[in-house]
Design a protein around this motif. Structure first.
Motif, PDB file in Angstrom:
ATOM      1  N   GLU A   6      16.843  57.307 -46.569  1.00 59.56           N
ATOM      2  CA  GLU A   6      15.846  56.276 -46.833  1.00 59.56           C
ATOM      3  C   GLU A   6      16.197  54.988 -46.088  1.00 59.56           C
ATOM      4  O   GLU A   6      15.323  54.302 -45.549  1.00 59.56           O
ATOM      5  CB  GLU A   6      15.763  56.019 -48.331  1.00 59.56           C
ATOM      6  N   ASP A   7      17.497  54.638 -46.072  1.00 61.63           N
ATOM      7  CA  ASP A   7      17.910  53.434 -45.336  1.00 61.63           C
ATOM      8  C   ASP A   7      17.612  53.589 -43.859  1.00 61.63           C
ATOM      9  O   ASP A   7      17.267  52.619 -43.169  1.00 61.63           O
ATOM     10  CB  ASP A   7      19.406  53.183 -45.552  1.00 61.63           C
ATOM     11  N   ASP A  10      14.072  52.882 -43.442  1.00 67.73           N
ATOM     12  CA  ASP A  10      13.872  51.434 -43.556  1.00 67.73           C
ATOM     13  C   ASP A  10      14.274  50.731 -42.268  1.00 67.73           C
ATOM     14  O   ASP A  10      13.617  49.789 -41.810  1.00 67.73           O
ATOM     15  CB  ASP A  10      14.702  50.897 -44.721  1.00 67.73           C
ATOM     16  N   GLU A  13      11.582  51.017 -39.718  1.00 70.43           N
ATOM     17  CA  GLU A  13      10.479  50.093 -39.952  1.00 70.43           C
ATOM     18  C   GLU A  13      10.855  48.674 -39.527  1.00 70.43           C
ATOM     19  O   GLU A  13      10.050  47.921 -38.977  1.00 70.43           O
ATOM     20  CB  GLU A  13      10.077  50.131 -41.427  1.00 70.43           C
ATOM     21  N   LYS A 303      19.923  46.594 -49.128  1.00 72.15           N
ATOM     22  CA  LYS A 303      19.116  47.645 -48.535  1.00 72.15           C
ATOM     23  C   LYS A 303      18.480  47.124 -47.250  1.00 72.15           C
ATOM     24  O   LYS A 303      18.194  45.919 -47.122  1.00 72.15           O
ATOM     25  CB  LYS A 303      17.998  48.089 -49.492  1.00 72.15           C
ATOM     26  N   LYS A 305      15.465  47.985 -46.380  1.00 75.34           N
ATOM     27  CA  LYS A 305      14.153  47.641 -46.909  1.00 75.34           C
ATOM     28  C   LYS A 305      14.159  47.906 -48.405  1.00 75.34           C
ATOM     29  O   LYS A 305      14.684  48.913 -48.866  1.00 75.34           O
ATOM     30  CB  LYS A 305      13.061  48.477 -46.240  1.00 75.34           C
ATOM     31  N   TRP A 307      12.450  48.831 -51.839  1.00 76.46           N
ATOM     32  CA  TRP A 307      11.328  49.509 -52.465  1.00 76.46           C
ATOM     33  C   TRP A 307      11.409  49.301 -53.983  1.00 76.46           C
ATOM     34  O   TRP A 307      12.422  48.830 -54.501  1.00 76.46           O
ATOM     35  CB  TRP A 307      11.347  51.001 -52.154  1.00 76.46           C
ATOM     36  N   ASP A 347       8.755  46.171 -49.604  1.00 79.41           N
ATOM     37  CA  ASP A 347       7.532  46.853 -50.002  1.00 79.41           C
ATOM     38  C   ASP A 347       6.871  46.036 -51.117  1.00 79.41           C
ATOM     39  O   ASP A 347       7.565  45.497 -51.999  1.00 79.41           O
ATOM     40  CB  ASP A 347       7.846  48.263 -50.501  1.00 79.41           C
TER      41      ASP A 347
END
Length: 384
Positions: A6-7, A10, A13, A303, A305, A307, A347
């Motif tokens: 997930e990181d 992120d 993005e 993080k 990003k 969430w 987010d």
């Protein structure tokens, strides 16, 4: 800081949002081979995915064919067993009927022989009588010649009837024996055909099982290759984490210092990370003096990003987890604490999650979007 897939998403993005960061990031990687690695891995995983999909479809088709084939095999075996049972019953009935007919024929033969013996005795007696009569008639042959001729004709007729009855009996016995031999030959031929079909079916079954075993072996080989590629990808991901993790934590320390200074507080200790022995990791830990003079511990999760789930996981795995709180207290962390989640991007659902959880939300250059509430680490809930 633990680095996850997930990181990595992120980070992708963030790089799309800030193209100017790409060159410094690639400069850190410092190798042309590393820059080419994602492209090669993508092609490798696409080929592996296509191979796995094709193998899965082939395996599923083979399994369906095997199920249908096994059902057909069971049905054919059932039909064969039923046919053999019917043949056995028919053979038993026929054998019983044959034994009965042979017994009847033997009884008829016995009665015929008895009749013939009685007839022979009667014939001998009659011949004796005839001889006597001939002797007597020889004296008066002229007067009794017509009577003698009639009697001899009757005797010849009786012998002819007996001979015809014997002939018919022998013909019936021969026809029955021929019919019995024919039926036995038909049963033997049917048994031979069934056995040949069974041998052919067994050979086909063995061949299909061999094909399935070979397909299973190829599947295992491909799975081994996929696992090897996955391990290579994980090592590459860990390498990225070792590079990107420190960068994110460095920005987290800078943003945290700026926020404390803006609030009129000060950091009393350096910002460090701490691992909780398999329960997780606190990316930033520091003691601070608040503007009102009180002291508190800052607990930060960093993080790339943020969430909504990032907020929830931080609360459940660190702030409310009994063992995690005990290990933090064993490291000297006491009440109160200020929980903060830091990120470079955000987010929109994370804002509501942070407000609901009463956890601070610190986003790069945007600053502290949701101020943190004071928490009781010993009780695992906000104060007040």
């Amino acid at each position: 800081m633990a680095w996850t897939v997930e990181d990595l998403r992120d980070l992708a993005e963030l790089l799309r949002a800030h193209p100017e960061w790409r060159e410094p990031l690639w400069a850190l990687l410092a190798s042309e081979e590393v820059r080419r690695m994602p492209e090669r891995m993508e092609r490798s995983f696409q080929r592996a995915a296509r191979l796995i999909l094709a193998l899965y479809r082939a395996q599923r088709q083979h399994y369906k064919e095997f199920i249908a084939h096994r059902a057909e095999t069971d049905r054919r075996f059932a039909e064969l067993a039923e046919a053999i049972r019917n043949l056995s019953e028919s053979f038993a009935i026929h054998r019983a009927e044959t034994d009965r007919r042979f017994a009847e024929l033997a009884e008829a033969q016995r009665r015929t022989e008895e009749s013939l013996a009685a007839h022979r005795a009667e014939t001998d007696r009659r011949f004796a009588e005839l001889a006597e009569a001939v002797r007597r008639l020889s004296e008066s042959f002229a007067a009794h010649r017509q009577e003698f001729l009639e009697y001899r004709a009757e005797t010849d007729r009786r012998f002819a009837e007996l001979a015809e009855a014997q002939r018919r009996t022998e013909e019936s016995l021969a026809a029955h024996r021929a019919e019995t031999d024919r039926r036995f030959a038909e049963l033997a031929e049917a048994q031979r055909r069934h056995y040949e079909e069974f041998v052919a079916h067994r050979a086909e079954t063995d061949r299909r099982f061999a094909e399935l075993a070979e397909a299973q072996r190829r599947t295992e080989e491909i799975l081994q290759q996929v696992l090897l590629r996955q391990e290579q990808f994980q090592r590459t991901l860990d390498h990225f984490g070792q590079i990107i993790g420190p960068i994110t934590e460095e920005h987290m320390v800078q943003a945290l210092q700026e926020w404390i200074a803006q609030q009129g507080g000060t950091l009393l200790t350096p910002v460090v990370s701490i691992t909780l022995d398999g329960l997780g990791e606190v990316d930033g830990l520091a003691r601070a003096r608040l503007p009102d003079g009180r002291e508190a511990w800052l607990l930060v999760s960093a993080k790339a990003k943020v969430w909504a789930r990032s907020i929830t996981e931080f609360v459940e795995r660190i702030l409310r987890h009994p063992e995690a709180r005990e290990r933090l207290q064993a490291q000297g962390v006491g009440d109160p604490v200020l929980p903060v989640v830091f990120g470079r991007a955000l987010d929109h659902r994370a804002l509501e999650a942070a407000q609901r959880a009463r956890v601070g939300l610190l986003i790069g250059r945007q600053g502290m979007l949701v101020p943190p509430a004071l928490w009781s680490l010993s009780e695992g809930k906000p104060l007040g």
